[in-house]
Structure formats: C-alpha cells, structure tokens
Design an enzyme around this catalytic site. Sequence first.
Site, PDB file in Angstrom:
ATOM      1  N   GLU A   1       0.839  -1.186   0.000  1.00 14.46           N
ATOM      2  CA  GLU A   1       0.000   0.000   0.000  1.00 14.46           C
ATOM      3  C   GLU A   1       0.881   1.245   0.000  1.00 14.46           C
ATOM      4  OE1 GLU A   1      -3.768   2.132   2.261  1.00 14.46           O
ATOM      5  OE2 GLU A   1      -2.358   0.964   3.466  1.00 14.46           O
TER       6      GLU A   1
ATOM      7  N   ASP B   1      -2.387  12.418  -2.602  1.00 16.53           N
ATOM      8  CA  ASP B   1      -2.468  13.881  -2.599  1.00 16.53           C
ATOM      9  C   ASP B   1      -2.645  14.376  -4.038  1.00 16.53           C
ATOM     10  OD1 ASP B   1      -2.018  16.662  -2.401  1.00 16.53           O
ATOM     11  OD2 ASP B   1      -0.656  16.388  -0.707  1.00 16.53           O
TER      12      ASP B   1
ATOM     13  N   ASP C   1     -10.900  10.806  -4.827  1.00 15.96           N
ATOM     14  CA  ASP C   1     -12.139  11.590  -4.833  1.00 15.96           C
ATOM     15  C   ASP C   1     -12.038  12.770  -5.783  1.00 15.96           C
ATOM     16  OD1 ASP C   1     -10.216  12.794  -3.192  1.00 15.96           O
ATOM     17  OD2 ASP C   1     -11.741  13.890  -2.064  1.00 15.96           O
TER      18      ASP C   1
ATOM     19  N   THR D   1     -10.441   3.005   3.518  1.00 15.71           N
ATOM     20  CA  THR D   1      -9.555   3.874   4.290  1.00 15.71           C
ATOM     21  C   THR D   1     -10.396   4.890   5.062  1.00 15.71           C
ATOM     22  OG1 THR D   1      -9.304   5.662   2.665  1.00 15.71           O
ATOM     23  CG2 THR D   1      -7.860   3.744   2.403  1.00 15.71           C
ATOM     24  N   HIS D   2      -9.746   5.573   6.000  1.00 11.66           N
ATOM     25  CA  HIS D   2     -10.436   6.642   6.710  1.00 11.66           C
ATOM     26  C   HIS D   2     -10.831   7.763   5.762  1.00 11.66           C
ATOM     27  CE1 HIS D   2     -10.220   5.461  10.933  1.00 11.66           C
ATOM     28  NE2 HIS D   2      -9.045   4.930  10.665  1.00 11.66           N
TER      29      HIS D   2
ATOM     30  N   ASP E   1      10.005   7.104   2.004  1.00 10.17           N
ATOM     31  CA  ASP E   1       9.555   7.490   0.667  1.00 10.17           C
ATOM     32  C   ASP E   1       9.089   6.254  -0.102  1.00 10.17           C
ATOM     33  OD1 ASP E   1       9.251   8.337  -1.941  1.00 10.17           O
ATOM     34  OD2 ASP E   1      11.143   9.426  -2.035  1.00 10.17           O
TER      35      ASP E   1
ATOM     36  N   GLU F   1     -11.738   7.409   2.638  1.00 13.40           N
ATOM     37  CA  GLU F   1     -12.963   7.005   1.943  1.00 13.40           C
ATOM     38  C   GLU F   1     -14.175   7.231   2.837  1.00 13.40           C
ATOM     39  OE1 GLU F   1     -15.509   3.356   0.048  1.00 13.40           O
ATOM     40  OE2 GLU F   1     -13.877   2.918   1.420  1.00 13.40           O
TER      41      GLU F   1
END
Length: 215
Positions: free
Chosen positions: A44, A119, A155, A192-193, A96, A195
């Site tokens: 992930e 991001d 999103d 995920t949080h 990273d 989402e």
Amino acid sequence: MGRRALPKIDPAIDLSAALRSLEDLPQPFNAQAVFGRQAPLELEIGSGKGLFLATAGAAHAERNYLGTEVVRKYAAFAAARCAKRGLSNVCVVQGDALRLLAEWIPDRSLAAVHVYFPDPWWKKRHRKRRVFKPSFVRDIERVLADAGRLHFWTDVEEYFHAALEVIAAETKLVGPMSVAEQSAEHDLDYRTHFERRTRLSGQSVYRSEFQRSNV
C-alpha cells in the site's frame, strides 16, 4: 481539510516487528526477513492511519501486507493499530514510497499495489509532485507478478482521469476495470479513513483496478 490529531499510542505496544524505516529494510526486499515467511505480498502506497492494512491483514492471514507512510507519527500509529491486533502479516515502512518501489522491490514480486486517495496537489504548478507519473506506473508494472493487481481510488475526478491516461500511455496493464461501491456495514467498513470521510460527506469516489497480463 488537514489531518486530525492522532490519539496517543499505547507505549506497551511492541512495534519492533510492525514498524521499520526504509533504510532498515533488506535490499532487495526479502519477505522472509521481514515477515518470517514467504506469502503473496501486497503493497500500500500511503497508509495513513492504517485502516486498510488492519482490515486486509485480519481478513487475509494467508497474505503479507507492506504499508508505506512518509510521516513518522502516522506510520507509527498505523503500525500500532496492526500490532495491537496481533497482525504479524503486516509491516509499515516509514519513508519514501517511490524509493521503496524503485530501489527495493524486485521484479514481479507483488500480488497487488494499493493506492488510495493520493495527494492531488491541486495547483497546476505543483502537479509534477503527483505520485502518478510515468516512472511510478512503470515501476508498478515491473513489480507486479502475473495477474497482479493495481487498485487506485481517488475523490478527485480530474486526477482520476489524468492518472488513467498515464497508466495507458506508459504500461500494458489491462484496465481500467470498474469497481462497484459497497454499502458500509459498520462505521469503519471502508477501505480507508479518507474514503469514510469522503462518502459520509456525500462526495463521489472514483475507483479503478488494473491487472498485469500473464504475457
């Protein structure tokens, strides 16, 4: 919206196996050295608070999950979340993710790569910082095993289509395949949080899945 303050981590939780720094990993990456076993490995990119890792790790004990998070306090929180549940098949790497992918992960070694809500770097002059760039998607194609999957959710509709264009131009991954939205059965029944927050606010989530062919 910025990230909310994190709850304190219980100092009694042993993070020695669940949290690693990038430089502490064997190079090339060796699952036996990190997890104590060989099993299908999923990566992930950007694990945040670790909801995906905790949920997937508990649901699929037969798989190993490697999470990456550049912000140390979030990496530690995600690792603690998994360690508290006794998930020995989950490890969070603080560092990273692009370096990990490019310099540590061997060819055709991953069953899946998960990229959720990266991001978007809204300003045009900052878009070169977006994770979905040619070198990134080429590395994903390189590390996926035959029939390995890339899962990408966001999103931001513009970013979604821009990322799909880069994937189509730079790889031979099969897709995009559509991913249906599932009804949440409880308050944390989200990938995920981010989402969860996005859906509860009534915003759209754009989902896609790609597969590496066996050729």
